[in-house]
Each structure stands twice: as C-alpha cells, then as structure tokens.
Design an enzyme around this catalytic site. Structure first.
Site, PDB file in Angstrom:
ATOM      1  N   LYS A  13       0.827  -1.217   0.000  1.00 26.98           N
ATOM      2  CA  LYS A  13       0.000   0.000   0.000  1.00 26.98           C
ATOM      3  C   LYS A  13       0.858   1.262   0.000  1.00 26.98           C
ATOM      4  CE  LYS A  13      -2.368  -0.832   3.811  1.00 26.98           C
ATOM      5  NZ  LYS A  13      -1.704  -2.077   4.263  1.00 26.98           N
ATOM      6  N   ARG A  88      -9.421   1.171   9.086  1.00 26.49           N
ATOM      7  CA  ARG A  88      -8.885  -0.128   9.469  1.00 26.49           C
ATOM      8  C   ARG A  88      -9.986  -1.050  10.014  1.00 26.49           C
ATOM      9  NH1 ARG A  88      -3.234   0.486   9.066  1.00 26.49           N
ATOM     10  NH2 ARG A  88      -2.170  -1.254  10.035  1.00 26.49           N
ATOM     11  N   ARG A 128      11.434  -7.455   5.465  1.00 23.50           N
ATOM     12  CA  ARG A 128      11.456  -6.028   5.763  1.00 23.50           C
ATOM     13  C   ARG A 128      11.986  -5.779   7.178  1.00 23.50           C
ATOM     14  NH1 ARG A 128       6.055  -2.683   4.539  1.00 23.50           N
ATOM     15  NH2 ARG A 128       5.434  -2.965   6.691  1.00 23.50           N
ATOM     16  N   ARG A 134      14.416  -4.158  12.355  1.00 30.43           N
ATOM     17  CA  ARG A 134      13.325  -4.133  13.329  1.00 30.43           C
ATOM     18  C   ARG A 134      13.247  -5.489  14.030  1.00 30.43           C
ATOM     19  NH1 ARG A 134       8.734  -0.786  10.049  1.00 30.43           N
ATOM     20  NH2 ARG A 134       7.376  -2.263  11.089  1.00 30.43           N
ATOM     21  N   ARG A 145      -0.389  -9.390  13.451  1.00 28.77           N
ATOM     22  CA  ARG A 145      -0.847  -8.285  12.592  1.00 28.77           C
ATOM     23  C   ARG A 145      -1.733  -8.776  11.458  1.00 28.77           C
ATOM     24  NH1 ARG A 145       4.316  -5.427  11.444  1.00 28.77           N
ATOM     25  NH2 ARG A 145       4.591  -4.322  13.368  1.00 28.77           N
TER      26      ARG A 145
HETATM   27  P1  AMP Z   1       0.775   0.468   9.257  1.00 24.98           P
HETATM   28  O1  AMP Z   1       2.087   1.099   8.922  1.00 24.98           O
HETATM   29  O2  AMP Z   1      -0.371   1.049   8.476  1.00 24.98           O
HETATM   30  O3  AMP Z   1       0.807  -1.032   9.199  1.00 24.98           O
HETATM   31  O4  AMP Z   1       0.470   0.846  10.775  1.00 24.98           O
HETATM   32  C1  AMP Z   1       1.355   0.506  11.818  1.00 24.98           C
HETATM   33  C2  AMP Z   1       0.574   0.396  13.121  1.00 24.98           C
HETATM   34  O5  AMP Z   1      -0.029   1.644  13.432  1.00 24.98           O
HETATM   35  C3  AMP Z   1      -0.577  -0.586  13.091  1.00 24.98           C
HETATM   36  O6  AMP Z   1      -0.143  -1.897  13.369  1.00 24.98           O
HETATM   37  C4  AMP Z   1      -1.471  -0.034  14.186  1.00 24.98           C
HETATM   38  O7  AMP Z   1      -0.971  -0.339  15.462  1.00 24.98           O
HETATM   39  C5  AMP Z   1      -1.331   1.452  13.988  1.00 24.98           C
HETATM   40  N1  AMP Z   1      -2.334   2.005  13.032  1.00 24.98           N
HETATM   41  C6  AMP Z   1      -2.100   2.545  11.808  1.00 24.98           C
HETATM   42  N2  AMP Z   1      -3.242   2.975  11.252  1.00 24.98           N
HETATM   43  C7  AMP Z   1      -4.221   2.696  12.136  1.00 24.98           C
HETATM   44  C8  AMP Z   1      -5.624   2.883  12.128  1.00 24.98           C
HETATM   45  N3  AMP Z   1      -6.268   3.438  11.090  1.00 24.98           N
HETATM   46  N4  AMP Z   1      -6.326   2.455  13.220  1.00 24.98           N
HETATM   47  C9  AMP Z   1      -5.713   1.901  14.271  1.00 24.98           C
HETATM   48  N5  AMP Z   1      -4.396   1.674  14.336  1.00 24.98           N
HETATM   49  C10 AMP Z   1      -3.637   2.073  13.274  1.00 24.98           C
END
Ligand code: AMP
Length: 187
Positions: A13, A88, A128, A134, A145
């Site tokens: 994404k 989400r 990654r 990480r 996740r």
């Molecule tokens: P991402 O980089 O989009 O995978 O986001 C990393 C982390 O940020 C996720 O695993 C969540 O803990 C948090 N996060 C990101 N976007 C959201 C969202 N829209 N709602 C809730 N948690 C989020």
C-alpha cells in the site's frame, strides 16, 4: 480522486500509494507513518500508541480520527487524496464517510484492494523487519498483525464491495506491473 488502499500489512500500500499520489498529484496520508512519527517524537499520542503498535494491535479509533481529519482539511487535499492504513475497521469507515461530508459533501470514489496471499505477506514482512533492523518485528507479532487484518480490516472489502467501490488487484509481481494494474482498474 478520493482513494482508499486496502490490503494486509506488507501488501504494498505504501509503495503503490506513493506512485498513485505522484501520478494524480494528490497527497497520500499513511496513519501508520503519522503514528510512527508521533512515537519517535515521544508526543502524548505516540506514548499511547507505541505499545499497541509494537504488539501489532490497532490503536483506539479516536487516536487516528484527529490525524486524518486534520490532514484532509488542508488545501492540497481538496482535489483528492489517497489513504493508506485508514480506515482499518468498519467504525473507522463510517466515521470517514461522516468526515468527508463535514469536509464538503465529499465521498470515497474507490477502495483499491492489493491482494497478496498470507504466506507471501509473512515472507515480505520478515524480510522487511530484517532489512530495517526491526528486531522486535518477530514472526509472532507479524502473524498477529495479519490476524488483526483478517479479523478487523478485511470486513471492509464487503463494506466497499456493497457500495460498488471495491477494485481488487493482484499485489504480486513487479512494482511497475502492479501499478499499471491499479491504473487499469481505475480507468
Ligand atoms: P501500518 O504502517 O499502516 O501497518 O500501521 C502501523 C501500526 O499503526 C498498526 O499496526 C497499528 O498499530 C497502527 N495504526 C495505523 N493505522 C491505524 C488505524 N487506522 N487504526 C488503528 N491503528 C492504526
């Protein structure tokens, strides 16, 4: 052009969102990037979100609403935007619809779903985590996740599908190849 990107973590994404943003000259907002920045800066938001992010859980909806509404209110988002990582869950999707009405009777045009099989996702995320050092991104957290995505986020495929807004694109292959598929789906 008001777009949402859907797909499991590691489905591409971020990368495809950047390419789309450049192509359509509209901003891209990643709530994950915004939360990581807040975490790094040690803001109150970052302190609340950090442990949940580390565990692979979603942060409470209310923590992300402000980030999104603030960003979408800026002038450069008036002609369109790309959302990566928001909504989400279905509560966030409903709030996004209300937000867009508040921002001037707007609505999402399409939800682009980058479809990548679960086992490819695990491989990509492990690679990654390794590359970015990480070490806390263990296979257990990665699998969690993916479970969270399947339980909380994948219902959005139905949500947007029912509105005739869902475009599913295979997210495997070369970056450019995938991008051309996305553009073709949007035509
Ligand atoms: P991402 O980089 O989009 O995978 O986001 C990393 C982390 O940020 C996720 O695993 C969540 O803990 C948090 N996060 C990101 N976007 C959201 C969202 N829209 N709602 C809730 N948690 C989020």
């Amino acid at each position: 052009m008001e777009l949402i990107l859907l797909g499991a973590p590691g489905s591409g994404k971020g990368t495809q969102g950047e390419k789309l943003a450049a192509h359509f000259s509209i901003p891209k907002l990643s709530t994950g990037d915004a939360l990581r920045a807040a975490k790094k800066a040690g803001t109150p938001l970052g302190l609340k979100a950090g442990p949940l992010m580390d565990a692979g859980d979603l942060v409470p909806d209310e923590l992300v609403y402000g980030i999104v509404e603030e960003r979408l209110s800026l002038p450069d988002a008036h002609t369109g935007f790309i959302l990566d990582g928001f909504p989400r869950n279905t509560a966030q999707a409903a709030e996004l619809d209300r937000m867009l009405v508040r921002l001037g009777e707007r609505a999402i045009d399409y939800a682009v779903h980058l479809h990548v099989p679960d086992e490819d996702i695990v491989k990509r995320l492990l690679a990654r985590a390794h590359k970015e050092g990480r070490a806390d991104d263990t296979e257990t957290v990665i699998r969690h996740r993916i479970d969270v995505y399947n339980a909380e986020t994948s219902p959005l495929l139905k949500f947007y599908g029912a509105q005739g807004k869902l475009l599913t694109v295979p997210g495997v292959g070369g970056l450019e190849e995938i991008f051309q598929r996305v553009l073709a789906a949007l035509k």
